[in-house]
Design a protein around this motif. Structure first.
Motif, PDB file in Angstrom:
ATOM      1  N   THR A   1      43.120  50.207  37.231  1.00  0.00           N
ATOM      2  CA  THR A   1      42.460  50.977  38.175  1.00  0.00           C
ATOM      3  C   THR A   1      41.985  50.069  39.177  1.00  0.00           C
ATOM      4  O   THR A   1      40.811  50.146  39.726  1.00  0.00           O
ATOM      5  N   THR A   2      42.687  49.025  39.703  1.00  0.00           N
ATOM      6  CA  THR A   2      42.227  48.130  40.509  1.00  0.00           C
ATOM      7  C   THR A   2      42.539  48.199  41.963  1.00  0.00           C
ATOM      8  O   THR A   2      42.268  47.254  42.814  1.00  0.00           O
ATOM      9  N   GLY A   3      43.114  49.340  42.510  1.00  0.00           N
ATOM     10  CA  GLY A   3      43.168  49.443  44.027  1.00  0.00           C
ATOM     11  C   GLY A   3      44.605  48.766  44.273  1.00  0.00           C
ATOM     12  O   GLY A   3      45.471  48.565  43.711  1.00  0.00           O
ATOM     13  N   GLY A   4      44.605  48.736  45.885  1.00  0.00           N
ATOM     14  CA  GLY A   4      45.657  48.420  46.329  1.00  0.00           C
ATOM     15  C   GLY A   4      45.946  46.947  46.969  1.00  0.00           C
ATOM     16  O   GLY A   4      45.089  46.163  46.449  1.00  0.00           O
ATOM     17  N   ILE A   5      46.558  46.935  48.186  1.00  0.00           N
ATOM     18  CA  ILE A   5      47.086  45.685  48.728  1.00  0.00           C
ATOM     19  C   ILE A   5      46.105  45.302  50.115  1.00  0.00           C
ATOM     20  O   ILE A   5      46.577  44.473  50.594  1.00  0.00           O
ATOM     21  N   GLY A   6      45.058  46.407  50.441  1.00  0.00           N
ATOM     22  CA  GLY A   6      44.761  46.436  51.848  1.00  0.00           C
ATOM     23  C   GLY A   6      44.370  45.412  52.474  1.00  0.00           C
ATOM     24  O   GLY A   6      44.313  45.053  53.707  1.00  0.00           O
ATOM     25  N   HIS A   7      43.629  44.499  51.840  1.00  0.00           N
ATOM     26  CA  HIS A   7      43.120  42.956  52.341  1.00  0.00           C
ATOM     27  C   HIS A   7      44.212  42.096  52.110  1.00  0.00           C
ATOM     28  O   HIS A   7      43.774  40.832  52.436  1.00  0.00           O
ATOM     29  N   ASN A   8      45.279  42.284  51.508  1.00  0.00           N
ATOM     30  CA  ASN A   8      46.140  41.035  51.137  1.00  0.00           C
ATOM     31  C   ASN A   8      47.267  41.122  52.284  1.00  0.00           C
ATOM     32  O   ASN A   8      48.428  41.680  52.147  1.00  0.00           O
ATOM     33  N   HIS A   9      46.860  40.474  53.398  1.00  0.00           N
ATOM     34  CA  HIS A   9      47.898  40.655  54.635  1.00  0.00           C
ATOM     35  C   HIS A   9      49.199  40.091  54.142  1.00  0.00           C
ATOM     36  O   HIS A   9      50.402  40.649  54.700  1.00  0.00           O
ATOM     37  N   GLU A  10      49.266  38.710  53.313  1.00  0.00           N
ATOM     38  CA  GLU A  10      50.448  38.285  53.019  1.00  0.00           C
ATOM     39  C   GLU A  10      51.602  39.233  52.389  1.00  0.00           C
ATOM     40  O   GLU A  10      52.513  39.417  52.741  1.00  0.00           O
TER      41      GLU A  10
END
Length: 554
Positions: free
Chosen positions: A223-232
């Motif tokens: 349940t670790t969330g998405g990619i919202g701060h991973n711009h790459e």
């Protein structure tokens, strides 16, 4: 670390808390693993406005809104536009199940936990102008009284009570690097213990490793969330063919720990990842003058009256009005070859129509302060947080004349200069439509519709007036940036939140919920979100995982 449990929940955000809550109710022993410290319990949900998608609620009915499961399903399917035979199989089923939940037991489920909503329902993502296409036909955005912290609280408290009883243990600062697979089943997690930190919630933390760990259990819930701060990762999966080129400048609407790591880790273990190119980012991002995390951005939630222009100063065409069609507006902005746009408005508009997303930007509702809420929302003047951005925000220009406004816009433009005469021509063309009670400007028609809804007339849609009327000044321009936020694709799951393998069979011992699972099924929203559906998706999918495991389905 050798502790054993019935279930390991990876991620202490909202979906993880909901799953753990249901497991505690069933007397199961749970270890909750998270790479951040205890201060971050609740994850990204804590920072949210607390919006919840509800269908045919008492709040809607009191405002004269006629909603139904059938209308909501029509809106959901028109917005999702599912078109992938294989990848959309489970998302379609999740969509039907989730809308049914929102129309029946969702409100009572949350009410029984102590959660309440405000009486004014918001009308988010109003759509593309077609009856069976994208958008909400009616207002459905219910704001939690207490915003995101309250949504977190109602699930965190019973989980923490479970910790006191010995049913729950937390492994904070434990970063999962691998899912342990034996004989085709997931039986635990391995990873790195990170150095301790006492940083405040949301601040970017160290990734310095101090030792290894391993935990074993019959079932693991991711349940670790998405990619919202991973711009790459966002750039790698950006749907250029559908939205246009990925913006050069992205600002982050979520903390640094929203990194998407567990998507690849789950895939390496055998999970099927679907709909990677579906994502939900906002076009109304502004840089935070008082940031908490790196590139911290805030989304303006605008009412319908501001005029919207691309970087060249050309008015965006219908249906690209504030609050109507996020992806269509994104495509229109990026089609001009630049990564920002402009809102042009008046002081009268900003006072009534500008809200800021985020619990910290709404201290009145977050603090459940009735007196402050009434004074800040209904009295003259913009709210304190909005005025603070107007004074200090790098994206705001305030001026007494259009010439001065254009000079200010051009001083902060990252691309072309806006031509004063052309901007004036377009504003005057719009203003002339107000000389009669009728006209042909589509945005003014939309404002008229909005003001027929009591909630908008009272709090969200100002009486139409001429932008260049000095009585409504000063003039304001806001440079809007692309703000990263949500992952709409992810780990494929069935309706019990069991993770699916590429061959279409469930993977024993592995579950996923929340944003990492596309909020259910690997993409319950399809291509578009109706808003108020992200927290609800975490709740619904986390609950499904918890209930399934409580029944003994490992």
């Amino acid at each position: 670390m050798k502790e054993r449990a019935d279930v390991i929940v990876v991620g202490a955000g909202l979906a993880g808390l909901v799953a753990t809550h249901e497991l505690v109710k069933a007397g199961k022993r749970v270890v909750v693993v998270d790479q951040e410290n205890r201060s971050n319990l609740g994850g990204q949900a804590y920072w949210s406005l607390g919006g919840l998608f509800l269908v045919d609620s008492p709040e809607q009915r009191r405002l004269g809104v006629k909603d139904s499961y059938e209308l909501a399903m029509q809106d959901w399917m028109g917005s999702a536009a599912f078109d992938r035979e294989r990848e959309d199989t489970w998302p379609r089923r999740w969509a039907q199940a989730y809308v049914e939940f929102a129309a029946t037991t969702k409100r009572q489920y949350l009410h029984d936990l102590g959660l309440r909503v405000t009486p004014v329902v918001g009308w988010a993502e109003r759509g593309d102008g077609t009856a069976d296409g994208h958008g909400n036909s009616v207002p459905r955005f219910h704001i939690t009284w207490g915003t995101g912290p309250e949504v977190v609280r109602v699930f965190a408290e019973p989980v923490l009570a479970g910790e006191t009883r010995g049913l729950v243990s937390f492994a904070f600062r434990h970063q999962v690097d691998e899912l342990v697979v034996e004989d085709g089943a997931v039986v635990g997690v391995r990873g790195s213990v990170l150095e301790p930190t006492d940083l405040e919630r949301g601040e970017a933390s160290s990734r310095t490793k101090v030792e290894d760990f391993e935990l074993r259990a019959p079932a693991v819930v991711v349940t670790t969330g998405g990619i919202g701060h991973n711009h790459e990762l966002i750039r790698r999966n950006w749907p250029t063919d559908r939205l246009g080129p990925c913006p050069d400048k992205l600002i982050s609407g979520v903390p640094a720990h929203v990194d998407g790591r567990m998507l690849q880790i789950s895939e390496q273990a055998g999970a099927n990842i679907v709909n990677r190119d579906r994502m939900w980012h906002y076009t109304e991002g502004i840089e935070n003058w008082d940031p908490i995390w790196p590139d911290h951005a805030i989304r303006i939630i605008p009412g319908p009256s501001s005029m919207w222009f691309d970087a060249d100063g050309r008015r965006l065409p219908a249906p690209n009005f504030p609050g109507f069609d996020t992806n269509s507006t994104m495509k229109a902005i990026l089609a001009g070859g630049h990564d920002y746009s402009w809102l042009v408005l008046t002081q009268s508009i900003i006072e009534k129509e500008f809200n800021l997303s985020g619990s910290e930007q709404n201290p009145d509702i977050t603090g459940k302060d009735t007196k402050l809420t009434l004074s800040s929302r209904l009295q003259k003047g913009a709210s304190g947080p909005v005025e603070a951005f107007k004074r200090h925000g790098a994206d705001f220009v305030v001026a007494d004349s259009l010439a001065e406004l254009v000079d200010g816009m051009n001083s902060i433009a990252r691309g072309p200069k806006v031509d004063h005469d052309e901007l004036e021509r377009q504003i005057l063309a719009r203003d002339r439509q107000l000389d009669n009670k009728y006209g042909k400007d589509a945005q003014l028609k939309a404002i008229d519709t909005a003001r027929r809804f009591l909630g908008d007339k009272l709090a969200r849609a100002v009486k139409p007036h001429k932008i260049l009327d000095p009585a409504h000044g000063p003039l304001i321009a806001v440079r809007l940036n692309i703000l990263t936020r949500k992952t709409l694709g992810g780990i494929e799951t069935n309706l019990d939140s069991q993770v699916m393998r590429a061959d279409g069979t469930p993977m024993p011992g592995l579950y996923a919920a929340g944003e990492v699972a596309g909020f259910g099924g690997g993409g319950v929203h399809g291509y578009n979100a109706l808003e108020g559906t992200f927290l609800g998706g975490c709740i619904f999918s986390g609950r499904a995982a918890g209930l399934a495991l409580a029944r003994g389905r490992a």
